[in-house]
Design a protein around this motif. Sequence first.
Motif, PDB file in Angstrom:
ATOM      1  N   VAL A  87      -7.038  11.258 -31.870  1.00  0.00           N
ATOM      2  CA  VAL A  87      -7.988  12.287 -31.441  1.00  0.00           C
ATOM      3  C   VAL A  87      -7.333  13.662 -31.479  1.00  0.00           C
ATOM      4  N   ILE A  88      -6.090  13.745 -31.026  1.00  0.00           N
ATOM      5  CA  ILE A  88      -5.373  15.026 -31.009  1.00  0.00           C
ATOM      6  C   ILE A  88      -5.172  15.557 -32.422  1.00  0.00           C
ATOM      7  N   PHE A  89      -4.833  14.668 -33.356  1.00  0.00           N
ATOM      8  CA  PHE A  89      -4.679  15.091 -34.750  1.00  0.00           C
ATOM      9  C   PHE A  89      -6.004  15.653 -35.268  1.00  0.00           C
ATOM     10  N   GLY A  90      -7.107  14.952 -34.975  1.00  0.00           N
ATOM     11  CA  GLY A  90      -8.416  15.417 -35.424  1.00  0.00           C
ATOM     12  C   GLY A  90      -8.811  16.734 -34.802  1.00  0.00           C
ATOM     13  N   ALA A  91      -8.473  16.907 -33.512  1.00  0.00           N
ATOM     14  CA  ALA A  91      -8.815  18.148 -32.807  1.00  0.00           C
ATOM     15  C   ALA A  91      -8.155  19.350 -33.472  1.00  0.00           C
ATOM     16  N   ASN A  92      -6.975  19.147 -34.026  1.00  0.00           N
ATOM     17  CA  ASN A  92      -6.275  20.246 -34.691  1.00  0.00           C
ATOM     18  C   ASN A  92      -6.987  20.695 -35.959  1.00  0.00           C
ATOM     19  N   ILE A  93      -7.709  19.786 -36.607  1.00  0.00           N
ATOM     20  CA  ILE A  93      -8.509  20.188 -37.771  1.00  0.00           C
ATOM     21  C   ILE A  93      -9.830  20.796 -37.309  1.00  0.00           C
ATOM     22  N   GLY A  94     -10.443  20.169 -36.294  1.00  0.00           N
ATOM     23  CA  GLY A  94     -11.738  20.637 -35.803  1.00  0.00           C
ATOM     24  C   GLY A  94     -11.721  22.058 -35.292  1.00  0.00           C
ATOM     25  N   THR A  95     -10.583  22.494 -34.749  1.00  0.00           N
ATOM     26  CA  THR A  95     -10.501  23.841 -34.187  1.00  0.00           C
ATOM     27  C   THR A  95     -10.601  24.936 -35.250  1.00  0.00           C
ATOM     28  N   THR A  96     -10.371  24.573 -36.518  1.00  0.00           N
ATOM     29  CA  THR A  96     -10.425  25.588 -37.586  1.00  0.00           C
ATOM     30  C   THR A  96     -11.862  25.959 -37.944  1.00  0.00           C
ATOM     31  N   ILE A  97     -12.822  25.180 -37.473  1.00  0.00           N
ATOM     32  CA  ILE A  97     -14.231  25.482 -37.774  1.00  0.00           C
ATOM     33  C   ILE A  97     -14.627  26.841 -37.191  1.00  0.00           C
ATOM     34  N   THR A  98     -14.046  27.171 -36.028  1.00  0.00           N
ATOM     35  CA  THR A  98     -14.365  28.469 -35.401  1.00  0.00           C
ATOM     36  C   THR A  98     -13.992  29.632 -36.308  1.00  0.00           C
ATOM     37  N   VAL A 292      -1.831  17.390 -40.737  1.00  0.00           N
ATOM     38  CA  VAL A 292      -2.373  16.059 -40.416  1.00  0.00           C
ATOM     39  C   VAL A 292      -2.064  15.067 -41.534  1.00  0.00           C
ATOM     40  N   LEU A 293      -2.259  15.474 -42.792  1.00  0.00           N
ATOM     41  CA  LEU A 293      -1.993  14.579 -43.915  1.00  0.00           C
ATOM     42  C   LEU A 293      -0.529  14.127 -43.949  1.00  0.00           C
ATOM     43  N   VAL A 294       0.379  15.054 -43.650  1.00  0.00           N
ATOM     44  CA  VAL A 294       1.807  14.726 -43.690  1.00  0.00           C
ATOM     45  C   VAL A 294       2.241  13.905 -42.489  1.00  0.00           C
ATOM     46  N   LEU A 295       1.734  14.250 -41.288  1.00  0.00           N
ATOM     47  CA  LEU A 295       2.240  13.636 -40.063  1.00  0.00           C
ATOM     48  C   LEU A 295       1.457  12.408 -39.596  1.00  0.00           C
ATOM     49  N   PHE A 296       0.221  12.240 -40.090  1.00  0.00           N
ATOM     50  CA  PHE A 296      -0.582  11.107 -39.636  1.00  0.00           C
ATOM     51  C   PHE A 296       0.104   9.760 -39.857  1.00  0.00           C
ATOM     52  N   PRO A 297       0.732   9.518 -41.024  1.00  0.00           N
ATOM     53  CA  PRO A 297       1.428   8.233 -41.213  1.00  0.00           C
ATOM     54  C   PRO A 297       2.579   8.030 -40.219  1.00  0.00           C
ATOM     55  N   PHE A 298       3.073   9.121 -39.637  1.00  0.00           N
ATOM     56  CA  PHE A 298       4.198   9.019 -38.701  1.00  0.00           C
ATOM     57  C   PHE A 298       3.758   9.214 -37.243  1.00  0.00           C
ATOM     58  N   SER A 299       2.455   9.045 -37.004  1.00  0.00           N
ATOM     59  CA  SER A 299       1.947   9.289 -35.646  1.00  0.00           C
ATOM     60  C   SER A 299       2.586   8.347 -34.626  1.00  0.00           C
ATOM     61  N   SER A 300       2.877   7.111 -35.040  1.00  0.00           N
ATOM     62  CA  SER A 300       3.529   6.162 -34.117  1.00  0.00           C
ATOM     63  C   SER A 300       4.899   6.671 -33.696  1.00  0.00           C
ATOM     64  N   LEU A 301       5.608   7.291 -34.647  1.00  0.00           N
ATOM     65  CA  LEU A 301       6.936   7.832 -34.329  1.00  0.00           C
ATOM     66  C   LEU A 301       6.817   9.019 -33.370  1.00  0.00           C
ATOM     67  N   ILE A 302       5.766   9.837 -33.522  1.00  0.00           N
ATOM     68  CA  ILE A 302       5.561  10.971 -32.615  1.00  0.00           C
ATOM     69  C   ILE A 302       5.234  10.461 -31.213  1.00  0.00           C
ATOM     70  N   VAL A 303       4.450   9.374 -31.142  1.00  0.00           N
ATOM     71  CA  VAL A 303       4.160   8.761 -29.837  1.00  0.00           C
ATOM     72  C   VAL A 303       5.456   8.273 -29.193  1.00  0.00           C
ATOM     73  N   LYS A 304       6.291   7.602 -29.995  1.00  0.00           N
ATOM     74  CA  LYS A 304       7.565   7.085 -29.463  1.00  0.00           C
ATOM     75  C   LYS A 304       8.483   8.233 -29.033  1.00  0.00           C
TER      76      LYS A 304
END
Length: 560
Positions: A87-98, A292-304
């Motif tokens: 959700v946080i990753f998506g929110a970072n894209i959604g905020t650009t709509i403004t 998001v494209l670069v970091l999404f595959p590593f989201s588990s590592l960011i959580v850890k």
Amino acid sequence: MSISILLTMAGGLGLFLFGMELMSESIEKVAGAKLRHILEIFTTNRFAGMIVGIVFTGIIQSSSACTAMVVSFVNAGLMDLYQAAGVIFGANIGTTITSQLVSFNLSEVAPIILLVGVIVMMFAPKENLKQLAEVIVGFGILFVGLSTMSQAMAGMKNDQYVVGLLSSLRNPFLATLMGIVITSIIQSSSVTVSIVLLLAQQGLLELPICIYIILGCNIGACTTALLASLTGKKDAKRAALIHFWFNVIGTVLLYIILAFAMNPVVEMISSISADNGRFVANAHSIIKVFQVLVLFPFSSLIVKLSIRCIPGEDKKVGYRESYQLKYIGNKVIFNPATAVVEAIKELDRMASLASENLNRAMNALITLDDEDIKEVYEVEKNIDFLNHAITDYLVKINQTTLPIEDLKSLGALFHVVNDIERIGDHAENIADAAVQRKENGAAISREAQRELGEMMDMVNRIIQYAIEMFVKSDESHIKDIIELENQVDEKERELQQAHVDRLTRGECTPEAGMIFSDVVSGLERVADHATNIAFAIIEENKEEPEEEKKNFIKENLGNY
């Protein structure tokens, strides 16, 4: 720079901030509860969570509000860290709509949008329509503010001091720091990026520097979630750190790329942008999508990584601990969209304490165990504390801009906390009976113990079904609750008669008989309170006239 330009700039910024806040709050009031349900349901995996985050933030126009809500969800145990990351990753894209909306020049039609919104708000017959009109009014005020700021910035172009000051901003780190500081103060990256967009439109900022300021805005946007997590549990703090690390790591990656390819990047974005304003909006969107494209595959590592930064487990809140709330409290950042959810979680915890204490008291009545009796009184003090604390919290949130659906259910929550507290009182009464029995040496026959056990089993089931119905809005046991409530009433009459029969036959002492009668009556009232809890939200949210409501209950709920 003249005073008139400064005042115009300040007035425009004030209108812009007010419009943004009004629009965001109104959307949360109109659709906050529905959006919250979407967050709960459609975040089963990180990809689905990311899509929801994009849509959610695009609608409410605030990534800060979205991430603060996610932190609240994690704190309440409604979402785990891996779901939160999506959700946080998506929110970072959604905020650009403004910024994309701001880049389109809607200033000319803004007064018309504002007028339409005001007319609808003044004359709309329904509350929902008025709230929707507030969204339109906020949208109109936002663009009126943008138009005012744009006019002020046009005047700045003739001020050599301002031009010289802004053109001297060439240090990438200083530009990023400026973005962090301003966004942390305003607590909205959308506002800061919009200001940068207007400055770029007037030619007051160079395009490469705009990119670095945007990177700073992204990090500064983490402030709201970090503040919201300060009084939360460790997982809530970790969720806020996921947002922080996402933006910091993404910024470092872009710094490396821009160090070697700034000119190609600027040329690429410029080629798809009609003017400097569109450049800033597109740069904001491209930066976020790239991260998001670069970091999404590593989201588990960011959580850890966030778990490593905040190791350990939360200290469990037990009845012997100093009295405290687990899900609600004096938060640094208050989120109306999750306030009722957190209150219900706290009520669920309070109900569990009351139910456990009732069983503890019944056990003490039979065994006369001193530790159990003492524990009943200790837990009852904790329940009384929760009663006052939750009631105070409900009073507090009643004074905020809650979503309309939540506002409807608020009255029911006041009744529920009172019913749970009364169940706790009945447990204390049974403990008093245990003390009395111990002091008087009153014996309870095996037959009476069996009868109390049977009634207690029925009461336990109705409490369980009632809490599930209230907390989860699960109506699958609705008929079971009605049937059990009737059975408990019948059981109470049956046991009272059996008690009289034993007294008549001389098989029971008056002291023991009085205790038995009081306990049976108390258990029957507990079942009544449980039934009240189960139907609290249904009764509060039904808008039919009284006669229609009675017909609904008669048709659907049997003999309630």
